[in-house]
Design an enzyme around this catalytic site. Structure first.
Site, PDB file in Angstrom:
ATOM      1  N   SER A 120       0.823  -1.207   0.000  1.00  0.00           N
ATOM      2  CA  SER A 120       0.000   0.000   0.000  1.00  0.00           C
ATOM      3  C   SER A 120       0.854   1.252   0.000  1.00  0.00           C
ATOM      4  O   SER A 120       0.343   2.351  -0.236  1.00  0.00           O
ATOM      5  CB  SER A 120      -0.851   0.035   1.271  1.00  0.00           C
ATOM      6  OG  SER A 120      -1.635  -1.102   1.374  1.00  0.00           O
ATOM      7  N   HIS A 141      -0.896  -2.561  -7.102  1.00  0.00           N
ATOM      8  CA  HIS A 141      -1.674  -2.304  -5.886  1.00  0.00           C
ATOM      9  C   HIS A 141      -3.169  -2.451  -6.169  1.00  0.00           C
ATOM     10  O   HIS A 141      -3.791  -1.570  -6.753  1.00  0.00           O
ATOM     11  CB  HIS A 141      -1.338  -0.888  -5.378  1.00  0.00           C
ATOM     12  CG  HIS A 141      -2.033  -0.512  -4.122  1.00  0.00           C
ATOM     13  ND1 HIS A 141      -2.382   0.783  -3.822  1.00  0.00           N
ATOM     14  CD2 HIS A 141      -2.459  -1.257  -3.077  1.00  0.00           C
ATOM     15  CE1 HIS A 141      -2.990   0.808  -2.652  1.00  0.00           C
ATOM     16  NE2 HIS A 141      -3.051  -0.411  -2.180  1.00  0.00           N
ATOM     17  N   GLU A 153      -3.492   0.215  -9.053  1.00  0.00           N
ATOM     18  CA  GLU A 153      -2.510   1.303  -9.135  1.00  0.00           C
ATOM     19  C   GLU A 153      -1.165   0.633  -9.482  1.00  0.00           C
ATOM     20  O   GLU A 153      -0.758  -0.288  -8.781  1.00  0.00           O
ATOM     21  CB  GLU A 153      -2.462   1.936  -7.739  1.00  0.00           C
ATOM     22  CG  GLU A 153      -1.845   3.278  -7.633  1.00  0.00           C
ATOM     23  CD  GLU A 153      -1.993   3.855  -6.203  1.00  0.00           C
ATOM     24  OE1 GLU A 153      -2.118   3.095  -5.211  1.00  0.00           O
ATOM     25  OE2 GLU A 153      -1.970   5.082  -6.085  1.00  0.00           O
ATOM     26  N   ASN A 191      -3.283   5.961  -1.226  1.00  0.00           N
ATOM     27  CA  ASN A 191      -3.090   6.026   0.233  1.00  0.00           C
ATOM     28  C   ASN A 191      -2.435   7.316   0.701  1.00  0.00           C
ATOM     29  O   ASN A 191      -2.560   7.689   1.863  1.00  0.00           O
ATOM     30  CB  ASN A 191      -2.315   4.799   0.727  1.00  0.00           C
ATOM     31  CG  ASN A 191      -3.239   3.596   0.764  1.00  0.00           C
ATOM     32  OD1 ASN A 191      -4.367   3.695   1.243  1.00  0.00           O
ATOM     33  ND2 ASN A 191      -2.789   2.480   0.223  1.00  0.00           N
TER      34      ASN A 191
HETATM   35  N1  NAD Z   1      -6.292  -4.502   3.665  1.00  0.00           N
HETATM   36  C1  NAD Z   1      -6.433  -3.671   2.638  1.00  0.00           C
HETATM   37  O1  NAD Z   1      -7.478  -3.006   2.483  1.00  0.00           O
HETATM   38  C2  NAD Z   1      -5.321  -3.546   1.610  1.00  0.00           C
HETATM   39  C3  NAD Z   1      -5.595  -2.919   0.382  1.00  0.00           C
HETATM   40  C4  NAD Z   1      -4.574  -2.848  -0.578  1.00  0.00           C
HETATM   41  C5  NAD Z   1      -3.319  -3.352  -0.294  1.00  0.00           C
HETATM   42  N2  NAD Z   1      -3.081  -3.947   0.924  1.00  0.00           N
HETATM   43  C6  NAD Z   1      -1.741  -4.502   1.157  1.00  0.00           C
HETATM   44  O2  NAD Z   1      -1.789  -5.905   0.932  1.00  0.00           O
HETATM   45  C7  NAD Z   1      -0.849  -6.563   1.806  1.00  0.00           C
HETATM   46  C8  NAD Z   1      -1.597  -7.612   2.625  1.00  0.00           C
HETATM   47  O3  NAD Z   1      -2.614  -6.983   3.368  1.00  0.00           O
HETATM   48  P1  NAD Z   1      -3.859  -7.836   3.951  1.00  0.00           P
HETATM   49  O4  NAD Z   1      -4.850  -6.835   4.416  1.00  0.00           O
HETATM   50  O5  NAD Z   1      -4.238  -8.908   3.001  1.00  0.00           O
HETATM   51  O6  NAD Z   1      -3.161  -8.499   5.250  1.00  0.00           O
HETATM   52  P2  NAD Z   1      -3.634  -9.774   6.080  1.00  0.00           P
HETATM   53  O7  NAD Z   1      -3.102  -9.583   7.452  1.00  0.00           O
HETATM   54  O8  NAD Z   1      -5.092 -10.034   5.896  1.00  0.00           O
HETATM   55  O9  NAD Z   1      -2.847 -10.995   5.358  1.00  0.00           O
HETATM   56  C9  NAD Z   1      -1.452 -11.116   5.301  1.00  0.00           C
HETATM   57  C10 NAD Z   1      -1.118 -12.611   5.125  1.00  0.00           C
HETATM   58  O10 NAD Z   1       0.280 -12.726   4.834  1.00  0.00           O
HETATM   59  C11 NAD Z   1       0.768 -13.883   5.503  1.00  0.00           C
HETATM   60  N3  NAD Z   1       2.221 -13.715   5.657  1.00  0.00           N
HETATM   61  C12 NAD Z   1       2.874 -12.850   6.490  1.00  0.00           C
HETATM   62  N4  NAD Z   1       4.214 -12.960   6.299  1.00  0.00           N
HETATM   63  C13 NAD Z   1       4.393 -13.913   5.341  1.00  0.00           C
HETATM   64  C14 NAD Z   1       5.537 -14.459   4.686  1.00  0.00           C
HETATM   65  N5  NAD Z   1       6.769 -14.054   4.999  1.00  0.00           N
HETATM   66  N6  NAD Z   1       5.358 -15.396   3.747  1.00  0.00           N
HETATM   67  C15 NAD Z   1       4.102 -15.824   3.409  1.00  0.00           C
HETATM   68  N7  NAD Z   1       2.980 -15.352   3.991  1.00  0.00           N
HETATM   69  C16 NAD Z   1       3.121 -14.396   4.929  1.00  0.00           C
HETATM   70  C17 NAD Z   1      -0.007 -13.925   6.821  1.00  0.00           C
HETATM   71  O11 NAD Z   1      -0.012 -15.227   7.369  1.00  0.00           O
HETATM   72  C18 NAD Z   1      -1.398 -13.446   6.373  1.00  0.00           C
HETATM   73  O12 NAD Z   1      -2.230 -14.543   6.031  1.00  0.00           O
HETATM   74  C19 NAD Z   1      -0.178  -5.460   2.639  1.00  0.00           C
HETATM   75  O13 NAD Z   1       1.006  -5.089   2.002  1.00  0.00           O
HETATM   76  C20 NAD Z   1      -1.215  -4.341   2.584  1.00  0.00           C
HETATM   77  O14 NAD Z   1      -0.634  -3.068   2.778  1.00  0.00           O
HETATM   78  C21 NAD Z   1      -4.052  -4.068   1.866  1.00  0.00           C
END
Ligand code: NAD
Length: 286
Positions: A120, A141, A153, A191
């Site tokens: 993000s 993104h 994005e 963001n």
């Molecule tokens: N939540 C949102 O609205 C959103 C929107 C756009 C982008 N993002 C980005 O997407 C990414 C994930 O966010 P999310 O909300 O899905 O998080 P989340 O916490 O729901 O999921 C993250 C997952 O990654 C896994 N994980 C962590 N470290 C790991 C590793 N080293 N190897 C393999 N798996 C691993 C965890 O077990 C977990 O299941 C982040 O970079 C976040 O900034 C989030």
């Protein structure tokens, strides 16, 4: 570069599972990996039941649903990513953890593969520096939830090649998305603008300007936002919002990006939003 046919997704949380589902429904082979076996099986269950529900509501044909299920492979081993054309990383929003993963992926995937991050806010140029292929590293993104939101994005790092950009753009378009392009500065476009607004909503709550309900209703009814900023923070995940504010603060160096103490306290207390059943609001069903 040749057309992308096979995709690896790392991280089976809210974003990774949505991205994997989207890619599979659009006819491409997908490998989904999570380092946490519970998260991986939760992703498997959630994607399977979503595809089933799309079929039963008539939004996906039976054949397309079956094809999507066949396209998806779940793995606890990153070594299975040897044949993918692109990896989309969607793990925790931490530069250190992402860099370690990128270094590892660099040694596993084939020479021509692209390494994309769904980050993000974190610098694509710095993630690329953890690999031996900076020209093949890019930001892709997706918005939450990836199967529904129309935007992707795309962020080019300082060394991202035109080939990598074009292949990533083609993939996003094949998935039915519109793209916008951002330079590689903290928070990119969406963001950079959204998170300070969410942080300000926390300040309004923290300093007693109004109740959470009135802050959200004010922005929904007064400015036509589909969700209030506090509701949206719960939807995104307060931990994700806090990580992004820290990246904006460190990367842009202005005190206006300092995370609101109330946001920090909620995260410290494990109130991470919808995914935990409690954030700014309480949720009985997740
Ligand atoms: N939540 C949102 O609205 C959103 C929107 C756009 C982008 N993002 C980005 O997407 C990414 C994930 O966010 P999310 O909300 O899905 O998080 P989340 O916490 O729901 O999921 C993250 C997952 O990654 C896994 N994980 C962590 N470290 C790991 C590793 N080293 N190897 C393999 N798996 C691993 C965890 O077990 C977990 O299941 C982040 O970079 C976040 O900034 C989030």
């Amino acid at each position: 570069m040749a057309e992308i046919r096979s995709v690896g997704v790392v991280g089976g949380g809210q974003m990774g599972s949505g991205i994997a589902q989207l890619v599979a429904v659009n006819g491409l082979e997908v490998w989904l990996h999570d380092s946490d076996s519970t998260a991986l099986s939760k992703a498997h269950q959630s994607i399977s039941s979503t595809i089933q529900s799309l079929v039963s509501k008539g939004r996906l044909t039976k054949e397309k649903g079956a094809e999507a299920v066949r396209n998806l492979k779940y793995t606890s081993s990153l070594e299975d990513f040897g044949s993918v054309d692109i990896v989309i990383e969607a793990i925790v929003e931490s530069e250190e953890v992402k860099k370690k993963l990128f270094t590892r992926l660099d040694s596993i995937v084939k020479e021509s593969a692209i390494l994309a991050s769904n980050t993000s806010s974190i610098s694509i140029t710095r993630l690329a520096s953890a690999t031996s292929r900076p020209s093949q590293v890019i930001g892709m993104h997706f918005m939450n939830p990836p199967p529904i939101m129309k935007l992707v994005e795309i962020i080019r790092g300082a060394n991202t090649s035109d080939d990598t950009f074009n292949a990533t753009k083609c993939l996003a378009e094949r998935l039915g998305k519109k793209i916008v392009c951002s330079q590689d500065f903290s928070g990119f476009i969406v963001n950079r603008i959204l998170m300070p607004m969410i942080n300000e909503a926390f300040h309004a709550l923290y300093t007693g300007v109004a109740t959470k309900e009135d802050i959200d209703a004010g922005m929904k009814l007064g400015t036509n936002h589909p969700m209030g900023p506090l509701e949206l923070a719960d939807h995104i995940g307060l931990d994700v919002c806090l990580s992004i504010m820290k990246v904006l603060h460190a990367g842009l160096g202005d005190s206006k990006y300092a995370p609101c103490p109330l946001l920090v306290q909620y995260v410290d207390a494990g109130r991470l939003g919808r995914k935990k059943g409690v954030g700014v609001y309480k949720y009985s069903k997740m």
